[in-house]
Design a protein around this motif. Structure first.
Motif: not given
Length: 158
Positions: A3, A36-39, A64-65, A67, A95, A101-102
């Protein structure tokens, strides 16, 4: 999942070893899929995000999808501790483009030996003269100063 950092950060050796020990690869390649996740905003919520992602994965939620509402995460965790019941952190909405996102990333690490750990697990390795399988010195009880001219592994070739 990360994150905080950017997508070009490699997984640390310590993390690779921990994953390899838990994973017990049956093949010679260990594949790690970084989602790919929320930063997070700021640098103080790494542990909070780690707990939140672990909880979401236990609930089989799509990290991933979705938030998190970062400002309400600490209160949610405290509520979970107070009630003794873990519940999802994720908000039902998808999201938003405004959140960073990463980048999804796949790492493949070659693993060796009967322990199925990366080469870096030990300082030195040895190859069996018969089956040509590589082994860590630690795993076959060889000392660093030892350098046998010929060697057969005790696992596959005896």
């Amino acid at each position: 999942m990360d994150s905080l950092s950017s997508s070009d950060v490699k997984t640390s050796l310590e993390t690779l070893l921990q994953i390899a020990k838990v994973y017990s690869a049956s093949k010679s390649i260990l594949q790690i899929n970084r989602l790919s996740v929320q930063q997070q905003v700021g640098i103080h919520d790494c542990g909070l995000f780690a707990i939140a992602y672990a909880v979401e994965l236990c609930f089989k939620n799509d990290v991933e999808n979705s938030q998190f509402e970062q400002l309400s995460m600490r209160k949610h965790l405290l509520d979970c501790f107070t009630t003794g019941i873990m519940s999802p952190f994720l908000q039902p909405q998808k999201k938003q483009p405004s959140l960073v996102h990463s980048v999804r990333k796949v790492e493949r690490i070659k693993v060796y030996c009967n322990c199925k750990l990366p080469e870096e697990y030990d300082v030195k390795m040895i190859s069996c003269d018969k089956c040509h399988t590589w082994f860590h010195y630690k795993c076959v009880n060889l000392k660093l100063g030892e350098n046998p001219r010929s060697w057969k592994c005790p696992f596959h070739c005896c």
